[in-house]
Design a protein around this motif. Structure first.
Motif, PDB file in Angstrom:
ATOM      1  N   ILE A 148       0.863  -1.180   0.000  1.00 64.39           N
ATOM      2  CA  ILE A 148       0.000   0.000   0.000  1.00 64.39           C
ATOM      3  C   ILE A 148       0.899   1.230   0.000  1.00 64.39           C
ATOM      4  O   ILE A 148       1.887   1.288   0.725  1.00 64.39           O
ATOM      5  CB  ILE A 148      -0.890   0.044   1.264  1.00 64.39           C
ATOM      6  CG1 ILE A 148      -1.657  -1.256   1.430  1.00 64.39           C
ATOM      7  CG2 ILE A 148      -1.832   1.249   1.226  1.00 64.39           C
ATOM      8  CD1 ILE A 148      -2.598  -1.576   0.316  1.00 64.39           C
ATOM      9  N   MET A 149       0.547   2.201  -0.818  1.00 65.11           N
ATOM     10  CA  MET A 149       1.292   3.460  -0.833  1.00 65.11           C
ATOM     11  C   MET A 149       0.312   4.612  -0.727  1.00 65.11           C
ATOM     12  O   MET A 149      -0.856   4.475  -1.109  1.00 65.11           O
ATOM     13  CB  MET A 149       2.164   3.573  -2.073  1.00 65.11           C
ATOM     14  CG  MET A 149       1.420   3.524  -3.381  1.00 65.11           C
ATOM     15  SD  MET A 149       2.503   3.202  -4.778  1.00 65.11           S
ATOM     16  CE  MET A 149       2.511   1.416  -4.784  1.00 65.11           C
ATOM     17  N   GLY A 150       0.791   5.726  -0.202  1.00 66.76           N
ATOM     18  CA  GLY A 150      -0.055   6.890  -0.001  1.00 66.76           C
ATOM     19  C   GLY A 150      -0.554   7.494  -1.295  1.00 66.76           C
ATOM     20  O   GLY A 150      -1.663   8.013  -1.362  1.00 66.76           O
TER      21      GLY A 150
ATOM     22  N   VAL B 186       0.729 -10.325   5.343  1.00 66.20           N
ATOM     23  CA  VAL B 186       1.638  -9.242   5.733  1.00 66.20           C
ATOM     24  C   VAL B 186       1.301  -8.024   4.873  1.00 66.20           C
ATOM     25  O   VAL B 186       1.033  -8.166   3.679  1.00 66.20           O
ATOM     26  CB  VAL B 186       3.128  -9.613   5.521  1.00 66.20           C
ATOM     27  CG1 VAL B 186       4.043  -8.486   5.978  1.00 66.20           C
ATOM     28  CG2 VAL B 186       3.492 -10.914   6.226  1.00 66.20           C
ATOM     29  N   ILE B 187       1.373  -6.849   5.490  1.00 65.07           N
ATOM     30  CA  ILE B 187       1.115  -5.603   4.777  1.00 65.07           C
ATOM     31  C   ILE B 187       2.376  -4.750   4.786  1.00 65.07           C
ATOM     32  O   ILE B 187       2.986  -4.551   5.840  1.00 65.07           O
ATOM     33  CB  ILE B 187      -0.051  -4.826   5.423  1.00 65.07           C
ATOM     34  CG1 ILE B 187      -1.332  -5.659   5.357  1.00 65.07           C
ATOM     35  CG2 ILE B 187      -0.233  -3.463   4.736  1.00 65.07           C
ATOM     36  CD1 ILE B 187      -2.481  -5.101   6.187  1.00 65.07           C
ATOM     37  N   ILE B 188       2.755  -4.263   3.617  1.00 62.87           N
ATOM     38  CA  ILE B 188       3.859  -3.310   3.479  1.00 62.87           C
ATOM     39  C   ILE B 188       3.220  -1.972   3.115  1.00 62.87           C
ATOM     40  O   ILE B 188       2.507  -1.883   2.109  1.00 62.87           O
ATOM     41  CB  ILE B 188       4.848  -3.740   2.386  1.00 62.87           C
ATOM     42  CG1 ILE B 188       5.467  -5.098   2.716  1.00 62.87           C
ATOM     43  CG2 ILE B 188       5.921  -2.672   2.176  1.00 62.87           C
ATOM     44  CD1 ILE B 188       6.276  -5.707   1.577  1.00 62.87           C
ATOM     45  N   ALA B 189       3.456  -0.961   3.930  1.00 58.69           N
ATOM     46  CA  ALA B 189       2.835   0.345   3.701  1.00 58.69           C
ATOM     47  C   ALA B 189       3.902   1.423   3.613  1.00 58.69           C
ATOM     48  O   ALA B 189       4.682   1.609   4.540  1.00 58.69           O
ATOM     49  CB  ALA B 189       1.850   0.667   4.815  1.00 58.69           C
ATOM     50  N   GLY B 190       3.922   2.130   2.490  1.00 60.02           N
ATOM     51  CA  GLY B 190       4.889   3.197   2.293  1.00 60.02           C
ATOM     52  C   GLY B 190       4.204   4.542   2.255  1.00 60.02           C
ATOM     53  O   GLY B 190       3.139   4.691   1.654  1.00 60.02           O
TER      54      GLY B 190
ATOM     55  N   ALA C  49       3.312  10.554   7.040  1.00 58.45           N
ATOM     56  CA  ALA C  49       3.483   9.098   7.055  1.00 58.45           C
ATOM     57  C   ALA C  49       2.577   8.376   8.040  1.00 58.45           C
ATOM     58  O   ALA C  49       2.986   7.443   8.711  1.00 58.45           O
ATOM     59  CB  ALA C  49       4.941   8.746   7.309  1.00 58.45           C
ATOM     60  N   ALA C  50       1.327   8.765   8.090  1.00 55.42           N
ATOM     61  CA  ALA C  50       0.380   8.131   9.004  1.00 55.42           C
ATOM     62  C   ALA C  50      -0.114   6.775   8.504  1.00 55.42           C
ATOM     63  O   ALA C  50      -0.605   5.970   9.296  1.00 55.42           O
ATOM     64  CB  ALA C  50      -0.813   9.064   9.224  1.00 55.42           C
ATOM     65  N   LEU C  51       0.019   6.499   7.215  1.00 58.39           N
ATOM     66  CA  LEU C  51      -0.584   5.311   6.615  1.00 58.39           C
ATOM     67  C   LEU C  51      -0.225   3.999   7.318  1.00 58.39           C
ATOM     68  O   LEU C  51      -1.126   3.234   7.675  1.00 58.39           O
ATOM     69  CB  LEU C  51      -0.246   5.248   5.119  1.00 58.39           C
ATOM     70  CG  LEU C  51      -0.866   4.106   4.334  1.00 58.39           C
ATOM     71  CD1 LEU C  51      -2.397   4.187   4.365  1.00 58.39           C
ATOM     72  CD2 LEU C  51      -0.371   4.131   2.894  1.00 58.39           C
ATOM     73  N   PRO C  52       1.047   3.684   7.546  1.00 57.54           N
ATOM     74  CA  PRO C  52       1.339   2.397   8.200  1.00 57.54           C
ATOM     75  C   PRO C  52       0.701   2.281   9.585  1.00 57.54           C
ATOM     76  O   PRO C  52       0.159   1.234   9.933  1.00 57.54           O
ATOM     77  CB  PRO C  52       2.867   2.376   8.288  1.00 57.54           C
ATOM     78  CG  PRO C  52       3.317   3.300   7.203  1.00 57.54           C
ATOM     79  CD  PRO C  52       2.272   4.373   7.134  1.00 57.54           C
ATOM     80  N   GLY C  53       0.733   3.350  10.361  1.00 56.53           N
ATOM     81  CA  GLY C  53       0.153   3.316  11.698  1.00 56.53           C
ATOM     82  C   GLY C  53      -1.358   3.192  11.684  1.00 56.53           C
ATOM     83  O   GLY C  53      -1.946   2.469  12.501  1.00 56.53           O
TER      84      GLY C  53
ATOM     85  N   LEU D  86      -2.706  -8.072  11.561  1.00 57.44           N
ATOM     86  CA  LEU D  86      -1.648  -8.546  10.667  1.00 57.44           C
ATOM     87  C   LEU D  86      -0.379  -7.729  10.890  1.00 57.44           C
ATOM     88  O   LEU D  86      -0.449  -6.549  11.264  1.00 57.44           O
ATOM     89  CB  LEU D  86      -2.087  -8.391   9.210  1.00 57.44           C
ATOM     90  CG  LEU D  86      -3.241  -9.269   8.743  1.00 57.44           C
ATOM     91  CD1 LEU D  86      -3.666  -8.872   7.338  1.00 57.44           C
ATOM     92  CD2 LEU D  86      -2.865 -10.737   8.809  1.00 57.44           C
ATOM     93  N   PRO D  87       0.802  -8.315  10.625  1.00 57.85           N
ATOM     94  CA  PRO D  87       2.024  -7.525  10.717  1.00 57.85           C
ATOM     95  C   PRO D  87       2.052  -6.457   9.629  1.00 57.85           C
ATOM     96  O   PRO D  87       1.705  -6.724   8.472  1.00 57.85           O
ATOM     97  CB  PRO D  87       3.153  -8.543  10.529  1.00 57.85           C
ATOM     98  CG  PRO D  87       2.527  -9.815  10.106  1.00 57.85           C
ATOM     99  CD  PRO D  87       1.048  -9.718  10.299  1.00 57.85           C
ATOM    100  N   VAL D  88       2.459  -5.260  10.026  1.00 62.80           N
ATOM    101  CA  VAL D  88       2.576  -4.131   9.107  1.00 62.80           C
ATOM    102  C   VAL D  88       4.033  -3.684   9.096  1.00 62.80           C
ATOM    103  O   VAL D  88       4.635  -3.475  10.147  1.00 62.80           O
ATOM    104  CB  VAL D  88       1.666  -2.950   9.522  1.00 62.80           C
ATOM    105  CG1 VAL D  88       1.874  -1.755   8.595  1.00 62.80           C
ATOM    106  CG2 VAL D  88       0.205  -3.385   9.537  1.00 62.80           C
ATOM    107  N   ILE D  89       4.581  -3.558   7.897  1.00 60.96           N
ATOM    108  CA  ILE D  89       5.948  -3.088   7.719  1.00 60.96           C
ATOM    109  C   ILE D  89       5.868  -1.715   7.068  1.00 60.96           C
ATOM    110  O   ILE D  89       5.304  -1.567   5.990  1.00 60.96           O
ATOM    111  CB  ILE D  89       6.766  -4.056   6.838  1.00 60.96           C
ATOM    112  CG1 ILE D  89       6.740  -5.471   7.434  1.00 60.96           C
ATOM    113  CG2 ILE D  89       8.196  -3.540   6.662  1.00 60.96           C
ATOM    114  CD1 ILE D  89       7.313  -6.541   6.524  1.00 60.96           C
TER     115      ILE D  89
END
Length: 168
Positions: free
Chosen positions: A8-10, A60-64, A69-73, A81-84
């Motif tokens: 996921i990206m902003g 697993v979710i990868i968020a950039g 940079a609120a997206l991952p949080g 799920l684990p978020v990176i």
């Protein structure tokens, strides 16, 4: 194949950084999905995505994200799920994004990579999956075993360069 990792990206302006994660997952033959969601502009969609990710088979979710940079949080607050998190270089060389992602409150962890560290995010995600999948574990072992070859090749190339002016 059903995706098991979600990237996921902003916004699509983050794509040049996040493509490094996509490339690694393609090389490892790990099915993934990619979406652009904004914690600030589409908060309801982010929450809906995060709450439904497990039911869709995501592991697993990868968020950039850059700047605030609120997206991952925000994603981590709505899923177990684990978020990176991948801080993306922006106005303060990415330090603003890095600090926003790494400073999460207790109970809402986000594994945080270095600035623009999307490839490492993908590697960590695959290592997480490898804990319960022997096929993925074997792929990771193979990948890790090739890392030293790059350095050995570089050293061989360096040894061919004349060093007469550097000798003492």
């Amino acid at each position: 194949m059903t995706p098991i990792i979600s990237i996921i990206m902003g916004s699509t302006s983050d794509l040049p950084v996040m493509e490094k994660a996509m490339k690694f997952l393609e090389e490892m033959e790990i099915p993934f999905e990619v979406n652009a969601l904004s914690a600030h502009r589409t908060p309801a969609a982010v929450e809906q995505f995060a709450r439904g990710a497990r039911d869709r088979g995501i592991k697993v979710i990868i968020a950039g994200a850059g700047m605030a940079a609120a997206l991952p949080g925000v994603i981590a607050a709505s899923t177990t799920l684990p978020v990176i998190g991948v801080p993306i270089k922006g106005m303060l060389d990415g330090l603003d994004a890095l600090l926003s992602i790494v400073q999460m409150p207790p109970g809402i962890p986000v594994a945080t990579m270095g600035v623009n560290g999307a490839q490492n995010a993908a590697i960590l995600a695959v290592e997480m999956l490898a804990l319960s999948d022997e096929t993925i574990a074997a792929k990771m072992e193979n990948y890790k075993s090739t890392l030293g070859e790059k350095i050995e090749k570089a050293n061989a190339q360096l040894s061919e360069i004349s060093t007469y002016k550097y000798k003492v």
